[in-house]
Design a protein around this motif. Structure first.
Motif, short mmCIF file in Angstrom:
data_model
loop_
_atom_site.label_atom_id
_atom_site.label_comp_id
_atom_site.label_asym_id
_atom_site.label_seq_id
_atom_site.Cartn_x
_atom_site.Cartn_y
_atom_site.Cartn_z
N ILE A 181 -11.60 25.97 -34.91
CA ILE A 181 -12.35 27.13 -34.44
C ILE A 181 -12.48 27.09 -32.93
CG2 ILE A 181 -14.62 28.26 -34.47
CD1 ILE A 181 -14.92 27.30 -37.35
N ASP A 182 -12.71 25.89 -32.39
CA ASP A 182 -12.89 25.71 -30.95
C ASP A 182 -12.46 24.29 -30.61
OD1 ASP A 182 -13.70 25.56 -28.33
OD2 ASP A 182 -15.79 26.10 -28.69
N THR A 183 -11.41 24.16 -29.83
CA THR A 183 -10.84 22.83 -29.55
C THR A 183 -11.51 22.13 -28.37
OG1 THR A 183 -9.11 23.78 -28.15
CG2 THR A 183 -8.60 23.47 -30.49
N VAL A 184 -12.35 22.83 -27.62
CA VAL A 184 -13.01 22.22 -26.46
C VAL A 184 -13.93 21.10 -26.93
CG1 VAL A 184 -14.60 22.59 -24.54
CG2 VAL A 184 -12.89 24.32 -25.09
N GLY A 185 -13.83 19.95 -26.30
CA GLY A 185 -14.68 18.81 -26.65
C GLY A 185 -14.06 17.86 -27.66
N ALA A 186 -12.91 18.25 -28.24
CA ALA A 186 -12.28 17.39 -29.25
C ALA A 186 -11.82 16.07 -28.64
CB ALA A 186 -11.11 18.12 -29.90
N GLY A 187 -11.27 16.15 -27.42
CA GLY A 187 -10.83 14.92 -26.75
C GLY A 187 -11.98 14.00 -26.43
N ASP A 188 -13.12 14.56 -26.01
CA ASP A 188 -14.30 13.76 -25.73
C ASP A 188 -14.81 13.10 -27.02
OD1 ASP A 188 -14.14 14.83 -23.13
OD2 ASP A 188 -15.39 16.54 -23.72
N GLY A 189 -14.76 13.85 -28.11
CA GLY A 189 -15.17 13.29 -29.40
C GLY A 189 -14.25 12.17 -29.83
N PHE A 190 -12.95 12.36 -29.65
CA PHE A 190 -11.98 11.30 -29.96
C PHE A 190 -12.32 10.05 -29.18
CE2 PHE A 190 -8.28 8.76 -29.25
CZ PHE A 190 -7.51 8.85 -30.39
N ASP A 191 -12.60 10.21 -27.87
CA ASP A 191 -12.94 9.05 -27.04
C ASP A 191 -14.15 8.31 -27.58
OD1 ASP A 191 -10.89 9.95 -25.44
OD2 ASP A 191 -12.15 10.52 -23.74
N ASN A 201 -9.51 10.05 -34.75
CA ASN A 201 -8.92 11.32 -35.20
C ASN A 201 -9.92 12.11 -36.03
OD1 ASN A 201 -6.44 11.09 -33.97
ND2 ASN A 201 -5.39 10.28 -35.77
N GLY A 202 -10.67 11.40 -36.86
CA GLY A 202 -11.66 12.06 -37.70
C GLY A 202 -12.75 12.73 -36.89
N VAL A 203 -13.25 12.03 -35.87
CA VAL A 203 -14.27 12.62 -35.00
C VAL A 203 -13.71 13.84 -34.28
CG1 VAL A 203 -15.76 12.25 -33.01
CG2 VAL A 203 -15.46 10.41 -34.68
N GLY A 204 -12.51 13.69 -33.69
CA GLY A 204 -11.91 14.80 -32.97
C GLY A 204 -11.67 16.02 -33.86
N ALA A 205 -11.23 15.78 -35.08
CA ALA A 205 -10.98 16.88 -36.01
C ALA A 205 -12.26 17.63 -36.35
CB ALA A 205 -10.32 16.35 -37.29
N LEU A 206 -13.34 16.88 -36.61
CA LEU A 206 -14.61 17.52 -36.96
C LEU A 206 -15.15 18.37 -35.81
CD1 LEU A 206 -16.32 14.62 -38.92
CD2 LEU A 206 -15.66 16.84 -39.84
N VAL A 207 -14.93 17.92 -34.58
CA VAL A 207 -15.40 18.69 -33.43
C VAL A 207 -14.78 20.08 -33.40
CG1 VAL A 207 -15.38 18.83 -30.91
CG2 VAL A 207 -15.88 16.65 -32.02
N THR A 208 -13.50 20.18 -33.76
CA THR A 208 -12.80 21.47 -33.68
C THR A 208 -13.25 22.48 -34.73
OG1 THR A 208 -10.95 20.91 -35.17
CG2 THR A 208 -10.74 20.25 -32.85
N THR A 209 -13.99 22.02 -35.74
CA THR A 209 -14.40 22.93 -36.81
C THR A 209 -15.70 23.66 -36.52
OG1 THR A 209 -15.60 21.20 -38.03
CG2 THR A 209 -13.25 21.45 -38.51
#
Length: 318
Positions: A253-263, A284-292
């Motif tokens: 839905i929104d990819t902003v912040g996914a990289g920060d979540g991955f980190d 990967n799991g954290v980053g994926a959840l951020v995008t939802t």
């Protein structure tokens, strides 16, 4: 909740205005007020996973600055090194989100309060109880003086044998790739964990082949070179081996912040001594959840949510 490990990050934060509709920003009638910033997102992600999270920053002594300060404190972040500065407006950005979840960010950072920070503000006492320091290229890009501030923090961390993770997080609206690369080359010798997007490392090195990546890791003695590649998954070069993990399939839905979540996810699993493949899977799991979830950090999950997600290998409806 596990609070045995402490992490510290340093950087700017912004009030983020999220669009009410998708499409070009010129056609968006209204925006909702959010809180964002790469380093703050990382700090929030770590806190939600149960780490002791300290954030060092400067905010405007205005209403928006107080919004960010109170929000960070409410997330359980140590804000003892965050100061409100009069006469400097808190930074803003406006987001444009397209139908596929991708987007653009428009920054309004003139006279950012972070400009008032000096190298003398970085002290050894800041690192008491800290097990890892995480930095990004965004802070350095805002002002040339910030490179000196970053260097001082890295030297102190090195003296105390505290590992350092670094995400280039290139912002070409703030500086050129030549300026960024020159700064990174001075930073890499202090970095233990490099967390970078595949496109970013290609811009920095001029080459993204595995041979070039391995040479970079060996040249700067980077113990873990982590490559984030969005929907293609992630990989890490460590102990002379490559480890790879596929991405989780979600509808972004929104990819902003996914990289920060991955980190944040990777650092959590690193501190808890997960095996390389498990670190990648967790991150990967954290980053994926951020995008939802719409927003820079609203989708950063609690530890229990990540564990449920990666164990079931399916999207959690929420």
């Amino acid at each position: 909740m596990d609070t045995d490990f402490g992490v510290l990050t340093l950087g700017d934060a912004l009030i983020t205005f999220n669009p009410s509709v998708t499409g070009p920003m010129r056609y968006v009638p209204t925006f909702s007020r959010k809180v964002g910033g790469a380093e703050l997102n990382f700090a929030i992600g770590c806190a939600r996973l149960g780490l002791n999270s300290k954030w060092v920053s400067r905010l405007g002594g205005d209403e928006f600055g107080r919004v960010i300060y109170n929000f960070a404190r409410g997330e359980g972040i140590d804000v003892s090194e965050v100061k409100l500065v009069e006469g400097y407006p808190t930074s803003l950005n406006f987001k444009e989100i397209r139908e596929d979840g991708s987007g653009k960010t428009f920054y309004y950072r003139y006279q950012s309060p972070i400009l008032t920070m000096e190298p003398s503000d970085i002290t050894e006492q800041m690192l008491d109880g800290i097990d890892l320091v995480h930095l990004t290229g965004v802070f350095m890009a805002i002002d040339k003086k910030n490179i000196e501030i970053t260097k001082k923090l890295l030297i102190l961390a090195n003296q105390k044998n505290i590992p350092v993770s670094f995400d280039p997080n290139i912002r070409l609206k703030l500086w050129t790739i030549e300026e960024a690369t020159a700064a990174y080359m001075n930073i890499f010798p202090y970095v233990d964990i490099l967390l970078t997007g595949l496109d970013e490392i290609e811009m920095i090195l001029g080459d993204s082949t595995e041979q070039a990546l391995v040479e970079c890791a060996k040249r700067f003695e980077i113990s873990e070179l982590v490559i984030k590649d969005g929907g293609n998954g992630a990989r890490v070069y460590t102990n002379n081996n490559w480890y790879k993990q596929e991405a989780f399939q979600v509808t972004p839905i929104d990819t902003v912040g996914a990289g920060d979540g991955f980190d944040a996810g990777y650092i959590y699993s690193y501190l808890h001594e997960y095996e390389p493949n498990e670190r990648l899977k967790f991150a990967n799991g954290v980053g994926a959840l951020v995008t939802t979830v719409s927003g820079d950090n609203e989708g950063l999950p609690e530890l229990s949510e990540v564990l449920a997600f990666i164990r079931n290998d399916k999207v959690i409806e929420r």
